[in-house]
Design an enzyme around this catalytic site. Structure first.
Site, PDB file in Angstrom:
ATOM      1  N   ASP A 191      -4.427  -3.503  -3.275  1.00  0.00           N
ATOM      2  CA  ASP A 191      -3.678  -2.366  -4.046  1.00  0.00           C
ATOM      3  C   ASP A 191      -3.422  -1.166  -2.979  1.00  0.00           C
ATOM      4  O   ASP A 191      -3.323  -1.627  -1.543  1.00  0.00           O
ATOM      5  CB  ASP A 191      -4.923  -1.645  -5.249  1.00  0.00           C
ATOM      6  CG  ASP A 191      -3.994  -1.098  -6.040  1.00  0.00           C
ATOM      7  OD1 ASP A 191      -2.830  -0.451  -5.765  1.00  0.00           O
ATOM      8  OD2 ASP A 191      -4.370  -0.847  -7.452  1.00  0.00           O
ATOM      9  N   HIS A 230      -0.354  -2.314  -1.193  1.00  0.00           N
ATOM     10  CA  HIS A 230       0.544  -1.659  -1.682  1.00  0.00           C
ATOM     11  C   HIS A 230       1.100  -0.298  -0.856  1.00  0.00           C
ATOM     12  O   HIS A 230       1.797   0.535  -1.609  1.00  0.00           O
ATOM     13  CB  HIS A 230       0.241  -1.257  -3.142  1.00  0.00           C
ATOM     14  CG  HIS A 230       0.247  -2.577  -4.160  1.00  0.00           C
ATOM     15  ND1 HIS A 230      -0.258  -2.412  -5.376  1.00  0.00           N
ATOM     16  CD2 HIS A 230       0.018  -3.975  -3.694  1.00  0.00           C
ATOM     17  CE1 HIS A 230      -0.444  -3.648  -5.693  1.00  0.00           C
ATOM     18  NE2 HIS A 230      -0.442  -4.490  -4.845  1.00  0.00           N
TER      19      HIS A 230
END
Ligand SMILES: *[C@@H]1O[C@H](CO)[C@@H](O)[C@H](O)[C@H]1NC(C)=O
Ligand SMILES: *[C@@H]1O[C@H](CO)[C@@H](O)[C@H](O)[C@H]1NC(C)=O
Ligand SMILES: *[C@@H]1O[C@H](CO)[C@@H](O)[C@H](O)[C@H]1NC(C)=O
Ligand SMILES: *[C@@H]1O[C@H](CO)[C@@H](O)[C@H](O)[C@H]1NC(C)=O
Length: 407
Positions: free
Chosen positions: A227, A250
């Protein structure tokens, strides 16, 4: 202090002072009093829960008023169910992790937001080069947050709440169940020399999550997760981020914002001298279209950033809607105002064509966005790199590739 002093007269010139407390023999080291968890019954056998021993060592160190104190965890694998270390403490306190702290496999063992939490402490240093092993790989399959808005909330590895004038230096964090480091309402707080690791496909394993905090410095950190490498939530002021190696993951994200009520502004963010490698976003700002909070994101500077095979290297998305978990696209416009954002000297390769993708709110267009010296190349074969810019006000300086952004 309650301990007795034994004075050993070794020669006429030297006295050795040996502090012997009633239960534990803790030692002074370089002017600090060291509280070794082994003296409180901790065992590095990877099996027995050490929470009780750690808590006792912390309490003694925290209440020590004779100067600086250190809670010391030696080499070994120290199993730990869950723990909260609470202040305020009497003086400067260090928490030195040399070995490994091992989290439980079972989800039911942890009934708090983080496996290890520190709260209401000032002048804390967490250091030692040790490892926090969250053992998350056993619970990731239970995480269905991509399709279930009421998914089970798993714990994060370590959290700091209402902690001031403190730092984390030289700690490794592995395979958290959800995020790794969680910072809430911290102030004058630094993170350096930290390595955070989880597989690129592990769900919601954010590296560092920051909310309602101010005056933070993050530098020289290596973060690869499933993430955000760093997630900046609402209410943050004055964050300086530099020398980050981010990937997989991310990217560094502000948001997502706007969805919850009573959100606060984000003011003053610098991200510089960093490398993104193989992340699916780079520098991202995301706000929900349907917003209940009207907030301001301002005074951001992104500078000297290299992108290596990054999807969406520069992205502002004010219609953020992951996994289709919201109402129809385009029906609402975000009420989050983005203002005074500079991108300077950003180069490298993009795996998406729209390497520069700035889509601001129709009702609150971005203001004072400044682009300078950008050179992003598309790696694919199906076309040329492009810029998509909507509802953006500001200016362009120097050479910009892709250059077709209408500002
Ligand atoms: C923590 O440090 C600050 C200065 O940074 C000082 O004012 C404060 O008294 C210290 N607190 C403790 C508990 O040592
Ligand atoms: C954090 O780093 C900044 C910049 O290097 C420094 O001025 C500040 O004193 C540091 N704070 C702590 C608590 O280490
Ligand atoms: C950066 O952090 C690593 C640990 O991850 C450390 O070994 C190294 O010395 C640090 N470098 C600098 C310049 O502080
Ligand atoms: C980027 O990541 C790839 C794949 O993990 C690795 O082989 C490469 O060395 C990295 N590049 C840099 C500059 O870190």
């Amino acid at each position: 202090m309650t301990s007795k002093f034994q004075i050993l007269c070794v020669s006429s010139l030297f006295f050795f002072f040996l502090a012997v407390s009633s239960a534990q023999a803790n030692v002074f080291h370089g002017g600090e009093k060291v509280f070794d968890v082994r003296n409180y019954g901790a065992r590095g056998d990877g099996k027995r829960d050490n929470a009780f021993a750690f808590k006792k060592a912390w309490n003694d160190a925290c209440q020590w008023s004779g100067g600086r104190s250190t809670v010391y965890i030696p080499a070994g694998i120290f199993y730990l169910n869950q723990i909260t270390f609470t202040g305020p403490c009497k003086s400067y306190i260090a928490f030195t992790i040399t070995g490994t702290l091992l989290a439980p496999l079972s989800l039911s063992a942890i009934r708090q937001e983080e496996w290890i939490a520190f709260e209401y402490v000032d002048n804390l240093t967490v250091t030692g080069g040790g490892l926090l092993d969250g053992q998350g790989s056993y619970s990731w399959r239970l995480n269905d947050c991509n399709k279930n808005p009421n998914c089970p909330v798993l714990d994060m590895n370590i959290g700091f709440r209402f902690v001031r004038s403190s730092r984390i230096n030289g700690i490794r964090s592995l395979n958290s169940k959800m995020g790794h480091f969680n910072l809430f309402s911290v102030e004058n707080f630094n993170i350096t020399g930290v390595t955070i690791t989880a597989p690129g496909d592990s769900p919601n394993t954010d590296g560092i999550k920051i909310g309602r905090s101010k005056d933070m410095h993050i530098s020289n950190v290596t973060i690869g997760t499933g993430d955000d490498c760093i997630a900046i939530l609402d209410g943050n002021t004055n964050l300086e981020i530099s020398n980050v190696r981010c990937g997989p993951g991310h990217g560094i994200s502000v948001g997502s914002l706007g969805r919850n009520k009573d959100e606060k502004n984000v003011e003053g963010l610098t991200v510089r001298d960093s490398v993104f490698n193989g992340t699916n976003n780079g520098l991202r700002i995301k706000t929900w279209a349907k917003s209940v909070s009207q907030t301001l994101l301002s005074k951001f500077l992104y500078e000297n950033i290299q992108m290596i095979n990054v999807g969406n290297p520069i992205v502002i998305d004010q219609q953020y809607c992951p996994n289709g978990l919201c109402e129809s696209n385009g029906k609402y416009n975000s009420h989050v105002q983005i203002k005074d954002v500079k991108y300077n000297n950003i180069w490298g390769t993009s795996t998406t064509r729209a390497a520069l993708n700035i889509q601001c709110s129709k009702t609150f267009p971005c203001q004072d966005v400044k682009l300078s010296n950008i050179n992003l190349v598309y790696k694919g074969r199906d076309g040329l790199v492009t810029a998509l810019c909507e509802n953006v006000g500001g200016s362009v300086l120097g050479k910009i590739v892709p250059g077709d952004c209408r500002i």
